[in-house]
Design an enzyme around this catalytic site. Structure first.
Site, PDB file in Angstrom:
ATOM      1  N   ASN A  53       2.863  -3.352  13.989  1.00 18.39           N
ATOM      2  CA  ASN A  53       2.502  -4.173  15.144  1.00 18.39           C
ATOM      3  C   ASN A  53       3.074  -5.585  15.048  1.00 18.39           C
ATOM      4  O   ASN A  53       3.196  -6.139  13.961  1.00 18.39           O
ATOM      5  CB  ASN A  53       0.987  -4.275  15.257  1.00 18.39           C
ATOM      6  CG  ASN A  53       0.365  -4.911  14.020  1.00 18.39           C
ATOM      7  OD1 ASN A  53       0.307  -4.280  12.975  1.00 18.39           O
ATOM      8  ND2 ASN A  53      -0.079  -6.157  14.118  1.00 18.39           N
ATOM      9  N   ASP A  55      -2.121  -2.514  19.103  1.00 13.92           N
ATOM     10  CA  ASP A  55      -1.918  -2.264  17.670  1.00 13.92           C
ATOM     11  C   ASP A  55      -1.417  -0.852  17.403  1.00 13.92           C
ATOM     12  O   ASP A  55      -1.844  -0.187  16.465  1.00 13.92           O
ATOM     13  CB  ASP A  55      -3.211  -2.524  16.867  1.00 13.92           C
ATOM     14  CG  ASP A  55      -2.977  -2.328  15.368  1.00 13.92           C
ATOM     15  OD1 ASP A  55      -1.940  -2.788  14.864  1.00 13.92           O
ATOM     16  OD2 ASP A  55      -3.823  -1.695  14.707  1.00 13.92           O
ATOM     17  N   TRP A  57      -8.537   3.299   6.660  1.00  8.17           N
ATOM     18  CA  TRP A  57      -9.052   2.601   7.835  1.00  8.17           C
ATOM     19  C   TRP A  57     -10.257   3.366   8.417  1.00  8.17           C
ATOM     20  O   TRP A  57     -11.304   2.795   8.702  1.00  8.17           O
ATOM     21  CB  TRP A  57      -7.953   2.423   8.883  1.00  8.17           C
ATOM     22  CG  TRP A  57      -8.303   1.514  10.017  1.00  8.17           C
ATOM     23  CD1 TRP A  57      -9.515   0.887  10.248  1.00  8.17           C
ATOM     24  CD2 TRP A  57      -7.438   1.111  11.085  1.00  8.17           C
ATOM     25  NE1 TRP A  57      -9.442   0.121  11.384  1.00  8.17           N
ATOM     26  CE2 TRP A  57      -8.182   0.241  11.925  1.00  8.17           C
ATOM     27  CE3 TRP A  57      -6.119   1.394  11.418  1.00  8.17           C
ATOM     28  CZ2 TRP A  57      -7.636  -0.334  13.072  1.00  8.17           C
ATOM     29  CZ3 TRP A  57      -5.576   0.813  12.553  1.00  8.17           C
ATOM     30  CH2 TRP A  57      -6.329  -0.041  13.372  1.00  8.17           C
ATOM     31  N   THR A 112       0.827  -1.206   0.000  1.00  5.53           N
ATOM     32  CA  THR A 112       0.000   0.000   0.000  1.00  5.53           C
ATOM     33  C   THR A 112       0.861   1.255   0.000  1.00  5.53           C
ATOM     34  O   THR A 112       0.397   2.323  -0.371  1.00  5.53           O
ATOM     35  CB  THR A 112      -0.895   0.044   1.252  1.00  5.53           C
ATOM     36  OG1 THR A 112      -0.055  -0.027   2.428  1.00  5.53           O
ATOM     37  CG2 THR A 112      -1.883  -1.108   1.274  1.00  5.53           C
ATOM     38  N   ASP A 158       0.987   0.460  15.778  1.00  9.44           N
ATOM     39  CA  ASP A 158       2.031   0.402  14.737  1.00  9.44           C
ATOM     40  C   ASP A 158       2.990   1.575  14.814  1.00  9.44           C
ATOM     41  O   ASP A 158       2.552   2.724  14.947  1.00  9.44           O
ATOM     42  CB  ASP A 158       1.402   0.495  13.345  1.00  9.44           C
ATOM     43  CG  ASP A 158       0.900  -0.829  12.821  1.00  9.44           C
ATOM     44  OD1 ASP A 158       0.321  -1.592  13.606  1.00  9.44           O
ATOM     45  OD2 ASP A 158       1.083  -1.077  11.622  1.00  9.44           O
ATOM     46  N   GLU A 216      -1.906  -7.710   9.770  1.00 14.03           N
ATOM     47  CA  GLU A 216      -3.096  -8.389  10.299  1.00 14.03           C
ATOM     48  C   GLU A 216      -3.199  -9.818   9.778  1.00 14.03           C
ATOM     49  O   GLU A 216      -4.179 -10.514  10.038  1.00 14.03           O
ATOM     50  CB  GLU A 216      -4.358  -7.594   9.927  1.00 14.03           C
ATOM     51  CG  GLU A 216      -4.546  -6.352  10.784  1.00 14.03           C
ATOM     52  CD  GLU A 216      -3.365  -5.405  10.739  1.00 14.03           C
ATOM     53  OE1 GLU A 216      -3.051  -4.916   9.635  1.00 14.03           O
ATOM     54  OE2 GLU A 216      -2.734  -5.184  11.786  1.00 14.03           O
TER      55      GLU A 216
END
Lengths: 597, 597
Positions: free
Chosen positions: B279, B321, B555, B177, B323, B195
Site C-alpha cells: 500500500n 489498503d 493479521w 517478515t 497491498d 503502516e
C-alpha cells in the site's frame, strides 16, 4: 438428590449438567470406578493411576497415534493431567493457571475458559518453575489452586467462579503448585514454599462455600499440628507431648518448612487421608539442630477433623533437601508374604517404603536405586535411616562442600507420580539418577526472600551417563523387578492399564508405552516438548484415549523454563540438565492418542 | 566445484556437507526438482507449491497421522514453512526468529540452533504480528531475515554466522517478515513497514559475503526505482520519465510505502524475478492524491542488475489498503485457449490476475470471490479497476465512514500462498471473505510512529457468517472451479501434490486434505494451535512426509497473538476474528505427518 454424577453426566451432551449439591464423596467414589472417565488427577483416591481399560494393549499399542492436540497457549513446565468428566475435558496450565473446558465431541473445541489475572510477582517465589499439577472435580465444581494461593471453585458447566478462598500469602513466599483433592464435603489443599521458610499446612475448605473447615500445620504446637499426644502414633507408639516443638531450637519451627505440595490420597474405609511433608527450612542443617519434626513425614489424618492418626518421619534432621512429599499409593498387596493394607511411598531420599496404612507400621524400606549412598539402610525398629557420615552435609559444617551424595536434592523421585497395576502387582516408578555436591551456608530469614542456605551441583552417579530410569518395583519385598535406563530423569507420571502396558513421558518429549511385565518398549511418539505431565486415559465414543501434557520445565527443566544458565542455578539443576535443550524446546501442548479406526 | 548439492547432501548422513562455493542458482535449480527435499519456502522458483510425490494420495490420505512434533518454544503467529535438505530440517520461529536444524534421522533432535538476541522494541513496529515466513538455502548457507532487518547467513552445517547485513532501521518502522530468496549468486530480500510510512525496496545481497549488490525502491526517482523510462513497460507501453514521482504530491513519495514483504518468484529462462509492492502510505487516500506509483504494483526485474522489465499497477491510488504483495505463481497454462507463459496473482483487492510473464500483458482479471464490490471490473485496455463510488473511501473525504466495502483491508487473500497443480491445471487459493467499514483521518508522519490514518471495522459479507473459503480457480478463464466454505479466513498456505490432493490449514488448527478435483474433504487433524503456516512435503527413509507449523496469529489472529481486545484494534481485525479464541490458543508447534508403516 441422588448423588450419581455419572448418570447425571451421561444425560447431558457436550456440557456437564449440574446435579445439585450432592455428597461429593459418594459421587467421586462412584465416578472414579468408571474407567471411561478420569475424574481426579490421581485417577483414584488410592493414587494407583491404574485403568481397567484394555482396548489399547501390548499387542496393538504399536498402532497408537495422535487423535487431536491442544496448545494451552502457555510455555514453561506443564505438570499434572487433564480430567475427563462425561464429554468434557478440563485442561489446566502453569502460571497464569488458565483452565479450559474442552468439548470431546468436537476435537477439543473450547466450551469455556478461566484465565485468572495473577500478580506476576508470584513467579520469582516459585522455586522450581511455575508449575501447576491440575484441577479437582466435585459437586459440579472444578477446583483450582492458583499460584497466588487462591483456591477457586468454578462451575463445571460455565466456568463461572462459585467461591474463592485465600490459602496463603505470596509475599511470604507462600505459593501453590499442587492439585486439590475433594474428599467428602471438603477440598483438601497444601502449600508450597519450603525454600522460603514457609511453615507447611494442609487445609480443608468446605466444598459448598469455600469456608475453612480445619488447618493442620506440619510443625509447631500440638493443637496447631492437630495431633493427640496419646493417640497419634509413630512406629506404633504415641508421639507424646510437644513432639514437634521439642525437635526445634527456639522459634525456628515458625519458619520451619514441612510444606505440603505433593499428591494426596484417601482411604474411604479407614477414613484417612495421606500425604507427606517437605524439607525443614533452611537447607543448611547446621543452622537448625534437631529432628525438625514433622518435616519429612508421612501423615495419616482424619479428613473430617484434620486430626492425625499416625505419622512417620523418613528423614529426621534432613541434610539434603529430601522432601517427603512424594505420593502415597494405597494398595492391598502381599508384603513379606502377608496380605496387607499397604501404603507404598517412593521417597526423595531413595528408599521405597511400604507401611501398614491403618497403623503406620513400617514393613519395608529398601533403596529403589542402587546409587543411593547417603544412608546404608533404614533401621526397621526405630524407622531411622543409618546415615553415612561421609555424606552428611551437617558433619562437615557450614561452607564445607560435601561431594558425590546420591541422590541429589531432587531425589531418586520427585513429584512425578508412580503407578500400580493390581494385575502385575508391580509399582511403576519414574526415577532420577542424579547425585550432588552440597555446601551449606549461613542464611537469615526474611519473609518472601529465598531461605535456602546451600549451594548445589548435580550430575549422574560416577560411571553412569544417564540421569534417570523407569523401573518396576515389588513393594512386598523391596526389590527392583526391571529397570529401563533413560537419558534424563523421568519427570512424568506413569499410567498402568489392564492392557498389560505402562505409559510414561520423557524429558526429551517421548510418550512411551512399555510391557508391564518386562519393561520392553512397545511404542514411542515425540510430542512437541519435554513431558513432565502425567499420562491419563479415558473412553470417548467407545474408543480408549491416552492423553498427556507436554511442556518441558519443572525443577529438572528449570534452566530451560526460566532461562537460567549458571550451573548451580535452579538449586543445582541447571548444570545437570543442560543437554536437555539439545532435544526439545519449551511448549505447552496436550496430545490425545487413540488407535486408528 | 560441480554444483550438485543434492549428491553432496546425499553423501552426508544427518548433517549437511559443505560442497564449497558453488553457483547457488544451479544448485537450487537442481535441488528444487527433487521432490524428496523442500529447499525453498515456496517449494520452487515458480511458487507453485506443488509436489510430484504421490505416495500419500486421495485414496490413503485418510490414514495420515502425526509422525513426530516439535515445539519451537515461541508463541504467536507461525507463518512460513520449514526447509528439508538431505536429512536435515530447518525450522524458524516468529520473533525472536530462532532457527533450528533438526535431525530427521532422530525424530527431530536438535543439531544446532540459532537464537538471535534482538531488541524487543522491534515488536511494537510490527503491524500484524511478529511473524517470519521462513529461511532460504543456498551455497551451504541458511539465510534468515530477522525482524530487526538483519539479514543473516548461517553455515548450514553448524549454524555459525557467516555474514550479516543490515537491511533497514526499526526506529523508522522498518522490519522484516518475509523470507529471502536465493537467485544465482544473490539473496533477494524485501522490507516491511507500510503502516509506518516506510518506502519499500527490494535489495540483492551477495550470497558469498553479504555485500549489497543493488537496491530498487518501489517509489521515487527513476534511478532509485531502477526503471528505464523507454524500456520498462506497463501494459506494453514504456512508462516514461518520472513515472513514480509525477504520481505523488511533493515529497510524499519519501514516506510513500510500497513495501515488499510478500513472496518472490523467479523465471530462470526469462531471468526475471517477480514480486508485488504494498500500500501507499498513509492509508488516508485524501492525504496523498495521485496514482501513488509504484505502490500496488507487480514488478518484473532482472536479478543481476535490479532493472525493471515491466510493471503493472493493480490498484492505482489505493483507498483500502489492498497491498499488491501477494505472490506471483508462474505456470505455463492455456489462457483463453492459448498456451501461455503465465503469471497468476491473487490480489488483496479481490481480483485474480493472469498476465503474460514475459511481456506483462494483462490477460485475465476476474473476481475470485463473489462478494468483491469496490470495483465492478478491471478495464482490460487500461488495466485500471472501475471503482464503485459508493465504496471509494476517498470520495467521502476524511472522517467519513464508508461501509460494507468488500473485501476488507486484509483482502480476499493476504500473505497465505496459493498452490498450482499442473495435473489438474487448477490454482488452489486460501481466501478471506471479509468486508469492512473504513474511515480515513488526517495523520502526520513521525519516523517510527504508526502512519495509518484510517479506522477500520471488519465482518463477513451481509448474509454470510463464514470468514473464508478455500477455492480452486481456473486462471485461464478467471472462474471459480469449486469453493469450500471455512468458518474463518484460510490464513495458511496450500500444497498441491500428484496424489490428487491439496492440503491447507485452518485458523482453528485443522490440517485438511481435500480432493484436488472436487474439493471434497478427505482428512483433517486438529493441530495444537491455529494454522497460518504453509504446508510442505518431503521424503524421509522412503516415506512421504507432510509438515506444517501451527501457531495462531498473523493479521487475522493479531487479537489473540498480541492480547488486543478493542474491536477496531489490529487495524480492524480484532472484532472480525474475536470468536477464534473459542477454538484455539496460542502455540508454536511443527507437526510432521506420514502414513502408518
Amino acid at each position: 438428590m441422588n448423588a450419581n454424577w455419572r448418570s447425571c453426566l451421561l444425560a447431558g451432551t457436550a456440557v456437564v449438567l449440574s446435579c445439585g449439591g450432592a455428597a461429593a464423596n459418594d459421587e467421586l467414589l462412584k465416578l472414579q470406578k468408571d474407567p471411561n472417565q478420569w475424574v481426579m488427577p490421581t485417577g483414584d483416591y488410592a493414587n494407583q493411576r491404574y485403568s481397567t481399560l484394555s482396548q489399547i494393549n501390548k499387542d496393538n499399542v504399536k498402532n497408537l497415534r495422535p487423535a487431536w492436540t491442544f496448545s494451552t497457549g502457555v510455555l514453561r513446565g506443564h505438570e499434572g493431567a487433564p480430567l475427563v468428566i462425561g464429554n468434557v475435558m478440563y485442561v489446566h496450565s502453569p502460571f497464569p493457571n488458565n483452565v479450559y473446558a474442552l468439548d470431546l465431541n468436537n476435537n477439543g473445541q473450547i466450551i469455556w475458559k478461566y484465565e485468572p489475572k495473577q500478580d506476576p510477582n508470584v513467579i520469582p517465589v516459585m522455586c522450581c518453575d511455575t508449575v501447576n499439577r491440575g484441577v479437582a472435580f466435585g459437586d459440579g465444581k472444578i477446583i483450582l489452586n492458583q499460584a497466588d494461593t487462591n483456591v477457586v471453585a468454578l462451575d463445571a458447566k460455565t466456568g463461572k467462579e462459585v467461591w474463592k478462598a485465600l490459602n496463603g500469602d505470596p509475599k511470604k513466599g507462600e505459593t501453590m503448585t499442587s492439585a486439590p483433592m475433594v474428599v467428602k464435603d471438603k477440598v483438601i489443599v497444601g502449600i508450597s514454599g519450603g525454600e522460603f521458610g514457609v511453615p507447611g499446612h494442609v487445609t480443608a475448605y468446605n466444598l459448598s462455600d469455600g469456608k475453612m473447615a480445619w488447618r493442620a500445620m506440619s510443625v509447631g504446637p500440638d493443637d496447631q499440628i492437630k495431633v493427640d499426644p496419646e493417640k497419634t502414633t509413630e512406629m506404633g507408639k504415641p508421639i507424646g507431648k510437644d513432639s514437634s516443638l521439642k525437635t526445634w531450637q527456639g522459634d525456628q519451627w515458625k519458619t520451619g518448612g514441612g510444606t505440603t505440595w505433593g499428591w494426596y490420597s484417601y482411604d474411604p474405609q479407614l477414613n484417612l487421608i495421606y500425604y507427606g511433608t517437605g524439607n525443614p527450612s533452611t537447607w543448611n542443617p547446621v543452622q537448625r539442630p534437631g529432628d525438625n519434626k514433622w518435616s519429612m513425614t508421612i501423615f495419616a489424618r482424619d479428613p473430617d477433623t484434620g486430626m492425625a492418626k499416625w505419622v512417620y518421619q523418613m528423614t529426621p534432621h534432613d541434610e539434603w533437601d529430601y522432601d517427603g512429599v512424594n505420593e502415597m499409593i494405597l494398595a492391598d498387596i502381599p508384603v513379606r508374604g502377608q496380605q496387607t493394607k499397604a501404603l507404598v511411598h517412593f521417597d526423595r531420599n531413595g528408599f521405597g517404603y511400604t507401611l501398614n496404612r491403618e497403623t503406620g507400621a513400617l514393613l519395608v524400606a529398601e533403596k529403589y536405586d542402587p546409587s543411593v549412598n547417603w544412608a546404608t539402610k533404614v533401621d526397621m525398629t526405630t524407622g531411622r535411616p543409618e546415615v553415612v557420615k561421609q555424606y552428611s552435609t551437617h558433619a562437615g559444617g557450614e561452607d564445607k562442600n560435601t561431594q558425590n551424595i546420591c541422590p541429589a536434592a531432587l531425589g531418586t523421585k520427585d513429584q512425578q507420580p508412580a503407578a500400580f497395576s493390581p494385575k502385575t502387582g508391580h509399582f511403576y516408578v519414574p526415577t532420577n539418577q542424579v547425585c550432588m555436591d552440597y555446601e551449606p551456608f549461613k542464611v537469615s530469614y526474611t519473609a518472601g526472600q529465598p531461605y535456602v542456605g546451600a549451594t548445589l551441583s548435580m550430575y549422574p552417579p560416577q560411571g553412569k551417563n544417564n540421569l534417570g530410569n523407569f523401573i518396576a518395583w515389588d513393594a512386598g519385598t523391596g526389590k527392583i523387578v526391571w529397570s529401563n535406563a533413560e537419558p534424563f530423569s523421568v519427570w512424568s507420571g506413569a499410567l498402568a492399564t489392564a492392557g498389560d502396558i505402562v505409559f510414561y513421558g520423557t524429558l526429551e518429549g517421548y510418550l512411551k508405552a512399555v510391557d508391564a511385565a518386562t519393561g520392553k518398549e512397545l511404542y514411542k511418539f515425540k510430542t512437541p516438548s519435554g513431558i513432565i505431565g502425567n499420562v491419563m486415559t479415558y473412553v470417548h465414543n467407545g474408543k480408549q484415549q491416552i492423553a498427556v501434557l507436554s511442556g518441558v520445565g519443572g525443577w529438572a527443566g528449570i534452566g530451560m523454563a526460566a532461562g537460567l544458565t549458571k550451573e548451580t542455578d535452579g538449586l543445582g539443576a541447571v548444570g545437570a540438565y543442560k543437554a536437555l535443550s539439545n532435544y526439545t524446546q519449551l511448549g505447552g501442548v496436550l496430545t490425545v492418542f487413540s488407535l486408528p479406526d
